[in-house]
Motif scaffolding. Structure first.
Motif, PDB file in Angstrom:
ATOM      1  N   GLN A  80       0.820  -1.205   0.000  1.00  0.00           N
ATOM      2  CA  GLN A  80       0.000   0.000   0.000  1.00  0.00           C
ATOM      3  C   GLN A  80       0.855   1.256   0.000  1.00  0.00           C
ATOM      4  N   SER A  81       1.902   1.229   0.830  1.00  0.00           N
ATOM      5  CA  SER A  81       2.781   2.402   0.929  1.00  0.00           C
ATOM      6  C   SER A  81       4.170   1.953   0.472  1.00  0.00           C
ATOM      7  N   GLY A 127       5.347  -1.208   1.571  1.00  0.00           N
ATOM      8  CA  GLY A 127       5.392  -2.671   1.731  1.00  0.00           C
ATOM      9  C   GLY A 127       6.109  -3.134   2.995  1.00  0.00           C
ATOM     10  N   VAL A 128       6.359  -2.215   3.928  1.00  0.00           N
ATOM     11  CA  VAL A 128       7.161  -2.566   5.110  1.00  0.00           C
ATOM     12  C   VAL A 128       6.441  -3.573   6.019  1.00  0.00           C
ATOM     13  N   THR A 143       4.460  -6.010   5.238  1.00  0.00           N
ATOM     14  CA  THR A 143       4.585  -7.363   4.685  1.00  0.00           C
ATOM     15  C   THR A 143       6.030  -7.854   4.729  1.00  0.00           C
ATOM     16  N   VAL A 193      -5.677  -9.135   6.585  1.00  0.00           N
ATOM     17  CA  VAL A 193      -6.991  -8.923   5.956  1.00  0.00           C
ATOM     18  C   VAL A 193      -6.828  -8.886   4.439  1.00  0.00           C
ATOM     19  N   SER A 249      -2.566 -10.549   0.624  1.00  0.00           N
ATOM     20  CA  SER A 249      -3.400  -9.762   1.552  1.00  0.00           C
ATOM     21  C   SER A 249      -2.877  -8.333   1.725  1.00  0.00           C
ATOM     22  N   GLN A 250      -1.974  -7.908   0.832  1.00  0.00           N
ATOM     23  CA  GLN A 250      -1.449  -6.546   0.988  1.00  0.00           C
ATOM     24  C   GLN A 250      -2.513  -5.502   0.684  1.00  0.00           C
ATOM     25  N   LYS A 251      -2.205  -4.283   0.965  1.00  0.00           N
ATOM     26  CA  LYS A 251      -3.039  -3.091   0.699  1.00  0.00           C
ATOM     27  C   LYS A 251      -4.099  -2.894   1.789  1.00  0.00           C
ATOM     28  N   SER A 252      -4.498  -1.635   1.943  1.00  0.00           N
ATOM     29  CA  SER A 252      -5.438  -1.270   3.007  1.00  0.00           C
ATOM     30  C   SER A 252      -6.876  -1.487   2.581  1.00  0.00           C
ATOM     31  N   LYS A 253      -7.646  -2.046   3.517  1.00  0.00           N
ATOM     32  CA  LYS A 253      -9.093  -2.179   3.305  1.00  0.00           C
ATOM     33  C   LYS A 253      -9.723  -1.196   4.273  1.00  0.00           C
ATOM     34  N   VAL A 264      -1.574   3.075  11.163  1.00  0.00           N
ATOM     35  CA  VAL A 264      -2.145   4.400  11.431  1.00  0.00           C
ATOM     36  C   VAL A 264      -3.577   4.342  10.897  1.00  0.00           C
ATOM     37  N   GLY A 277       2.481   3.589   8.664  1.00  0.00           N
ATOM     38  CA  GLY A 277       1.513   4.429   7.956  1.00  0.00           C
ATOM     39  C   GLY A 277       2.102   5.006   6.684  1.00  0.00           C
ATOM     40  N   ASP A 278       1.323   5.873   6.057  1.00  0.00           N
ATOM     41  CA  ASP A 278       1.781   6.567   4.851  1.00  0.00           C
ATOM     42  C   ASP A 278       2.661   7.752   5.249  1.00  0.00           C
ATOM     43  N   GLN A 294       0.543  13.848   9.862  1.00  0.00           N
ATOM     44  CA  GLN A 294      -0.736  13.146  10.095  1.00  0.00           C
ATOM     45  C   GLN A 294      -1.795  14.088  10.681  1.00  0.00           C
TER      46      GLN A 294
HETATM   47  C1  FAD Z   1      -8.710   1.418   7.803  1.00  0.00           C
HETATM   48  C2  FAD Z   1      -7.327   1.995   7.569  1.00  0.00           C
HETATM   49  C3  FAD Z   1      -7.127   3.359   7.725  1.00  0.00           C
HETATM   50  C4  FAD Z   1      -5.852   3.922   7.532  1.00  0.00           C
HETATM   51  N1  FAD Z   1      -5.658   5.270   7.705  1.00  0.00           N
HETATM   52  C5  FAD Z   1      -4.434   5.800   7.553  1.00  0.00           C
HETATM   53  C6  FAD Z   1      -4.201   7.187   7.759  1.00  0.00           C
HETATM   54  O1  FAD Z   1      -5.128   7.940   8.069  1.00  0.00           O
HETATM   55  N2  FAD Z   1      -2.931   7.672   7.594  1.00  0.00           N
HETATM   56  C7  FAD Z   1      -1.889   6.842   7.272  1.00  0.00           C
HETATM   57  O2  FAD Z   1      -0.766   7.321   7.175  1.00  0.00           O
HETATM   58  N3  FAD Z   1      -2.068   5.523   7.085  1.00  0.00           N
HETATM   59  C8  FAD Z   1      -3.297   4.974   7.214  1.00  0.00           C
HETATM   60  N4  FAD Z   1      -3.488   3.628   7.038  1.00  0.00           N
HETATM   61  C9  FAD Z   1      -2.308   2.763   6.797  1.00  0.00           C
HETATM   62  C10 FAD Z   1      -1.828   2.726   5.360  1.00  0.00           C
HETATM   63  O3  FAD Z   1      -2.940   2.759   4.478  1.00  0.00           O
HETATM   64  C11 FAD Z   1      -0.998   1.445   5.074  1.00  0.00           C
HETATM   65  O4  FAD Z   1      -1.735   0.320   5.464  1.00  0.00           O
HETATM   66  C12 FAD Z   1       0.294   1.410   5.837  1.00  0.00           C
HETATM   67  O5  FAD Z   1       1.060   2.516   5.448  1.00  0.00           O
HETATM   68  C13 FAD Z   1       1.086   0.121   5.589  1.00  0.00           C
HETATM   69  O6  FAD Z   1       1.504   0.091   4.275  1.00  0.00           O
HETATM   70  P1  FAD Z   1       2.503  -1.056   3.786  1.00  0.00           P
HETATM   71  O7  FAD Z   1       2.752  -0.846   2.324  1.00  0.00           O
HETATM   72  O8  FAD Z   1       3.678  -1.092   4.698  1.00  0.00           O
HETATM   73  O9  FAD Z   1       1.609  -2.356   4.048  1.00  0.00           O
HETATM   74  P2  FAD Z   1       1.253  -3.620   3.117  1.00  0.00           P
HETATM   75  O10 FAD Z   1       2.472  -4.400   2.878  1.00  0.00           O
HETATM   76  O11 FAD Z   1       0.408  -3.212   1.973  1.00  0.00           O
HETATM   77  O12 FAD Z   1       0.350  -4.443   4.147  1.00  0.00           O
HETATM   78  C14 FAD Z   1      -0.833  -3.911   4.679  1.00  0.00           C
HETATM   79  C15 FAD Z   1      -1.304  -4.820   5.787  1.00  0.00           C
HETATM   80  O13 FAD Z   1      -2.468  -4.259   6.390  1.00  0.00           O
HETATM   81  C16 FAD Z   1      -3.439  -5.285   6.572  1.00  0.00           C
HETATM   82  N5  FAD Z   1      -4.773  -4.666   6.547  1.00  0.00           N
HETATM   83  C17 FAD Z   1      -5.361  -4.050   5.499  1.00  0.00           C
HETATM   84  N6  FAD Z   1      -6.571  -3.578   5.841  1.00  0.00           N
HETATM   85  C18 FAD Z   1      -6.757  -3.903   7.137  1.00  0.00           C
HETATM   86  C19 FAD Z   1      -7.831  -3.711   8.053  1.00  0.00           C
HETATM   87  N7  FAD Z   1      -8.961  -3.075   7.707  1.00  0.00           N
HETATM   88  N8  FAD Z   1      -7.677  -4.192   9.311  1.00  0.00           N
HETATM   89  C20 FAD Z   1      -6.548  -4.834   9.670  1.00  0.00           C
HETATM   90  N9  FAD Z   1      -5.488  -5.047   8.841  1.00  0.00           N
HETATM   91  C21 FAD Z   1      -5.612  -4.596   7.602  1.00  0.00           C
HETATM   92  C22 FAD Z   1      -3.202  -6.211   5.395  1.00  0.00           C
HETATM   93  O14 FAD Z   1      -3.700  -7.483   5.623  1.00  0.00           O
HETATM   94  C23 FAD Z   1      -1.670  -6.191   5.289  1.00  0.00           C
HETATM   95  O15 FAD Z   1      -1.113  -7.162   6.140  1.00  0.00           O
HETATM   96  C24 FAD Z   1      -4.769   3.064   7.178  1.00  0.00           C
HETATM   97  C25 FAD Z   1      -4.979   1.687   6.999  1.00  0.00           C
HETATM   98  C26 FAD Z   1      -6.244   1.142   7.195  1.00  0.00           C
HETATM   99  C27 FAD Z   1      -6.461  -0.331   7.014  1.00  0.00           C
END
Ligand code: FAD
Length: 431
Positions: A100-101, A103-104, A106, A124, A148-152, A205, A289-290, A340
């Motif tokens: 999503q951001s 990938g940290v 995962t 999720v 399961s990557q990316k935010s839901k 976050v 977070g992002d 944030q």
């Molecule tokens: C509902 C929600 C709101 C968010 N709001 C913000 C925000 O306001 N500001 C901000 O900076 N970041 C926010 N984030 C976090 C951001 O969107 C990314 O998830 C985060 O930066 C991690 O990115 P990544 O590439 O490291 O994770 P990835 O490698 O893409 O992995 C994401 C992980 O999150 C898990 N996941 C996804 N959705 C959910 C969920 N609903 N409940 C539990 N686990 C879940 C996935 O299964 C996966 O393991 C939010 C995330 C969610 C789910």
């Protein structure tokens, strides 16, 4: 002994945040979930199976914090305690590109599998379907993590899966938004020995979720018959931060601008999210977070900010850096907090909490422990709490979608706080 109340009390009081803990600990498997008219995911209790032991309420962080959370509530609950903060990305291209951001999350989980720190991870995924919906997954390999990557941005009863974890699944890592992490700690206090099964908790976050109706709104003009994939944000669709991406099983796809997701946020925000202070997920081992508002971040390809909060978290990050699965550089936590917009969050939360109390709604028992500041004008906040509380009073899902479409047509209504009271009243009348 009098029978104890069950989790329905939380739902009735608008305090349920759908974390799933009630179902995860229920000794008789009496608790399932259903989707409401507005797309909330709420627990339902099979009264014939319920033995009124009260455990579902004991672990419910929608209503209260148990000892561990109460005792560890930091002086500033909006920022929490922090050891160190970082910014960077996964070095594995597959994990980074699908993340999503950066990938940290995962990458750290994948490393924990490799080093045998965990046997499973609770994550999720998003199920393809018509309509598509997020679902809880027990990942047992890096491939399953990537799927399961990316935010839901939706309510997901993550902790309900605890009831199906078996002895050989432990130790487990948990990835969750703040309400899920709060309930996890409540479970540690109430279910003896369970904390030893959890290797670590990665917090995301989280400002808020949107009800499931948001997916239906964003996909309204897409495939009516065919199952399809739905991504709230996909880097492969327009680069970071990622546009909305729909892909049908016959290969047809549609990309919608990220702005559309932002525009509808207020219209699909559950009331319970309005009175959550914990955007920064302060009780997790690490928060990810992002890189919002951070000027020197890679805003073309994406990066994750990583906040280390505990010794466990520090070990995870040190090992991740040493084994070269992530590339991180240190960053000032204050920069993350500013990006944030936590001061704005503080102000909004104070106003929402004030409205909630003035309405006479039941409050979570820790609310008064979170600092209150002077509130100047709560008129607009009143409107949006009222709106969120009425969401389930539309007669059908289509009525709700139509209402939002009409509201958004008028440019001046794009900010829900500016929505005319008349329009919100009409909502109640329609019901
Ligand atoms: C509902 C929600 C709101 C968010 N709001 C913000 C925000 O306001 N500001 C901000 O900076 N970041 C926010 N984030 C976090 C951001 O969107 C990314 O998830 C985060 O930066 C991690 O990115 P990544 O590439 O490291 O994770 P990835 O490698 O893409 O992995 C994401 C992980 O999150 C898990 N996941 C996804 N959705 C959910 C969920 N609903 N409940 C539990 N686990 C879940 C996935 O299964 C996966 O393991 C939010 C995330 C969610 C789910």
């Amino acid at each position: 002994m009098n029978p104890k109340a069950n989790i329905i009390e939380t739902v009735i009081n608008h305090l349920c945040h759908s974390c799933g803990a009630c179902s995860g600990v229920c000794p008789t498997d009496a608790i399932g979930f259903y989707e409401t008219i507005a797309g909330h995911i709420f627990p339902e209790v099979n009264e014939e199976q319920c033995i009124h032991c009260g455990l579902c309420l004991d672990v419910c962080s929608g209503q209260h914090f148990n000892n561990t959370l109460m005792h560890n509530l930091p002086e500033d609950p909006f920022t929490g305690n922090v050891n160190n903060a970082w910014i960077g990305k996964a070095t594995d291209p597959a994990i980074f590109e699908n993340g999503q951001s950066g990938g940290v999350v995962t990458a750290i989980l994948a490393r924990a599998f490799q080093s045998e720190k965990i046997n499973t991870a609770l994550v999720v995924g998003m199920d393809e379907g018509n309509p598509p919906r997020p679902s809880v997954r027990i990942a047992r390999s890096p491939i399953q993590l990537i799927k399961s990557q990316k935010s839901k941005y939706a309510p997901v009863p993550l902790l309900s899966a605890l009831r199906i974890l078996k002895y050989e699944d432990f130790p487990v890592a948990i990835v969750g938004v703040s309400c899920q992490i709060h309930s996890l700690y409540n479970i540690f206090d109430k279910v003896s020995g369970f904390s030893q099964n959890v290797a670590f908790a990665i917090g995301l976050v989280c400002d808020r979720v949107m009800t499931m109706a948001a997916i239906d709104y964003l996909a309204e003009d897409f495939s009516k018959e065919m199952p399809y994939q739905f991504h709230y944000r996909d880097k492969k669709a327009g680069g970071y931060p990622g546009n909305i991406h729909l892909i049908a099983t016959d290969g047809k796809s549609k990309i919608k601008p990220a702005k559309q997701r932002m525009l509808i946020k207020d219209y699909f925000t559950p009331a319970r999210c309005r009175i959550c202070f914990d955007k920064m997920n302060i009780f997790s081992d690490i928060t990810v977070g992002d890189p919002n508002g951070i000027n020197d971040a890679d805003n073309t390809n994406g990066e994750s900010v990583v906040i280390c909060r505990t010794d466990k978290g520090r070990h995870l990050i040190e090992e991740a850096i040493k084994s070269n699965i992530v590339k991180l550089k240190q960053i000032d936590y204050e920069k993350i907090i500013a990006g944030q917009k936590i001061n704005r969050k503080r102000m909004d939360w104070n106003a929402y909490a004030e409205v909630w109390k003035k309405n006479g709604n039941k409050i979570p028992d820790y609310l008064d422990r979170v600092k209150h500041e002077t509130i100047f004008d709560i008129k607009n906040y009143k409107k949006s709490i009222y709106y969120s509380l009425k969401l389930d009073e539309f007669q059908t899902r289509s009525d709700l979608l139509l209402f939002v479409r009409k509201a958004l047509k008028k440019k001046r209504n794009r900010d829900l706080l500016k929505l005319p009271v008349k329009m919100i009243r009409k909502l109640a009348k329609n019901a």
